[in-house]
Design a protein around this motif. Structure first.
Motif, PDB file in Angstrom:
ATOM      1  N   LYS A 288     -15.354  14.819  44.283  1.00  0.00           N
ATOM      2  CA  LYS A 288     -14.992  13.812  43.280  1.00  0.00           C
ATOM      3  C   LYS A 288     -14.003  12.814  43.869  1.00  0.00           C
ATOM      4  O   LYS A 288     -13.273  13.135  44.808  1.00  0.00           O
ATOM      5  CB  LYS A 288     -14.360  14.475  42.057  1.00  0.00           C
ATOM      6  N   ASN A 289     -13.988  11.623  43.267  1.00  0.00           N
ATOM      7  CA  ASN A 289     -13.006  10.620  43.668  1.00  0.00           C
ATOM      8  C   ASN A 289     -12.160  10.225  42.473  1.00  0.00           C
ATOM      9  O   ASN A 289     -12.451  10.591  41.340  1.00  0.00           O
ATOM     10  CB  ASN A 289     -13.692   9.407  44.315  1.00  0.00           C
ATOM     11  N   ASP A 290     -11.109   9.447  42.739  1.00  0.00           N
ATOM     12  CA  ASP A 290     -10.232   8.993  41.659  1.00  0.00           C
ATOM     13  C   ASP A 290     -10.539   7.569  41.239  1.00  0.00           C
ATOM     14  O   ASP A 290      -9.833   6.993  40.425  1.00  0.00           O
ATOM     15  CB  ASP A 290      -8.768   9.116  42.075  1.00  0.00           C
TER      16      ASP A 290
ATOM     17  N   GLU B 100     -18.576   7.024  36.600  1.00  0.00           N
ATOM     18  CA  GLU B 100     -17.768   7.435  35.450  1.00  0.00           C
ATOM     19  C   GLU B 100     -17.395   8.914  35.495  1.00  0.00           C
ATOM     20  O   GLU B 100     -16.290   9.295  35.138  1.00  0.00           O
ATOM     21  CB  GLU B 100     -18.501   7.138  34.140  1.00  0.00           C
TER      22      GLU B 100
ATOM     23  N   ARG C 164     -16.991  10.608  38.125  1.00  0.00           N
ATOM     24  CA  ARG C 164     -16.205  10.752  39.359  1.00  0.00           C
ATOM     25  C   ARG C 164     -16.898  11.581  40.438  1.00  0.00           C
ATOM     26  O   ARG C 164     -16.360  11.769  41.510  1.00  0.00           O
ATOM     27  CB  ARG C 164     -14.822  11.300  39.041  1.00  0.00           C
TER      28      ARG C 164
ATOM     29  N   TRP D 188     -16.747   2.445  45.847  1.00  0.00           N
ATOM     30  CA  TRP D 188     -16.444   3.182  44.626  1.00  0.00           C
ATOM     31  C   TRP D 188     -15.279   2.562  43.866  1.00  0.00           C
ATOM     32  O   TRP D 188     -15.093   2.810  42.694  1.00  0.00           O
ATOM     33  CB  TRP D 188     -16.163   4.649  44.939  1.00  0.00           C
ATOM     34  N   ASP D 189     -14.454   1.754  44.575  1.00  0.00           N
ATOM     35  CA  ASP D 189     -13.339   1.070  43.923  1.00  0.00           C
ATOM     36  C   ASP D 189     -13.189  -0.308  44.554  1.00  0.00           C
ATOM     37  O   ASP D 189     -12.640  -0.443  45.648  1.00  0.00           O
ATOM     38  CB  ASP D 189     -12.055   1.883  44.071  1.00  0.00           C
TER      39      ASP D 189
ATOM     40  N   ILE E 252      -9.905   5.174  47.917  1.00  0.00           N
ATOM     41  CA  ILE E 252     -10.140   6.240  46.942  1.00  0.00           C
ATOM     42  C   ILE E 252      -9.484   7.517  47.460  1.00  0.00           C
ATOM     43  O   ILE E 252      -9.297   7.686  48.664  1.00  0.00           O
ATOM     44  CB  ILE E 252     -11.643   6.505  46.665  1.00  0.00           C
TER      45      ILE E 252
END
Length: 155
Positions: A83-85, A90, A92, A114-115, A121
């Motif tokens: 998982k990522n932050d 949605e 993660r 992803w960001d 991340i």
């Protein structure tokens, strides 16, 4: 004979009491399996830290680690979630895999953005636990994904 009758009555009374205790609020009988917690051992999840955690978009990245019990026994065939932050996806979850017979995992994916805000991340691995083992979460690691040639994550 009177002694055996008394034993049988005591046993029957105890059985009725146990049955009544196992009744749920809806009136259905619960099995002893549902009432009794199963034995679960604590686990340790390790996610290998990269020497250089900078990747170009569209590049392969491998999450490597291992899952063991607190006493060091390896846990085979366990589902590992990466998982990522970041805001995307949605849920993660960016990758999933299974430990091998020695409790190790190698989960490969193609990097995405992803960001978009800062290309950074934090990632970690999770084991959700099962009947025999308690859940665990690895330490977080910072990853930089450059947007060059990168596919954007879509929720």
């Amino acid at each position: 004979m009177k002694h055996n009758l008394k034993k049988n009555l005591i046993f029957l009374s105890a059985s009725v009491c146990i049955s009544l205790l196992l009744l749920s609020s809806s009136g259905s009988v619960l099995s002893a399996q549902e009432e009794m917690p199963s034995y679960s051992e604590k686990t340790v999840l390790y996610l290998h830290k990269w020497e250089y955690a900078t990747f170009n978009g569209g590049q392969s990245i491998v999450f490597e680690g291992k899952l063991t019990t607190e006493s060091g026994e390896r846990i085979p065939h366990a589902k590992i979630i990466i998982k990522n932050d970041g805001p995307c996806p949605e849920n993660r979850i960016i990758a999933e895999g299974i430990t091998d017979k020695k409790g190790h995992f190698w989960i490969s994916i193609i990097t995405k953005v992803w960001d978009e805000s800062d290309n950074l991340i934090k990632v970690h691995a999770e084991f959700e636990g099962n009947d025999n083992f308690l859940p665990s979460v690895s330490d977080e690691h910072l990853v930089v994904i450059y947007q060059v040639n990168a596919e954007k994550c879509i929720n």
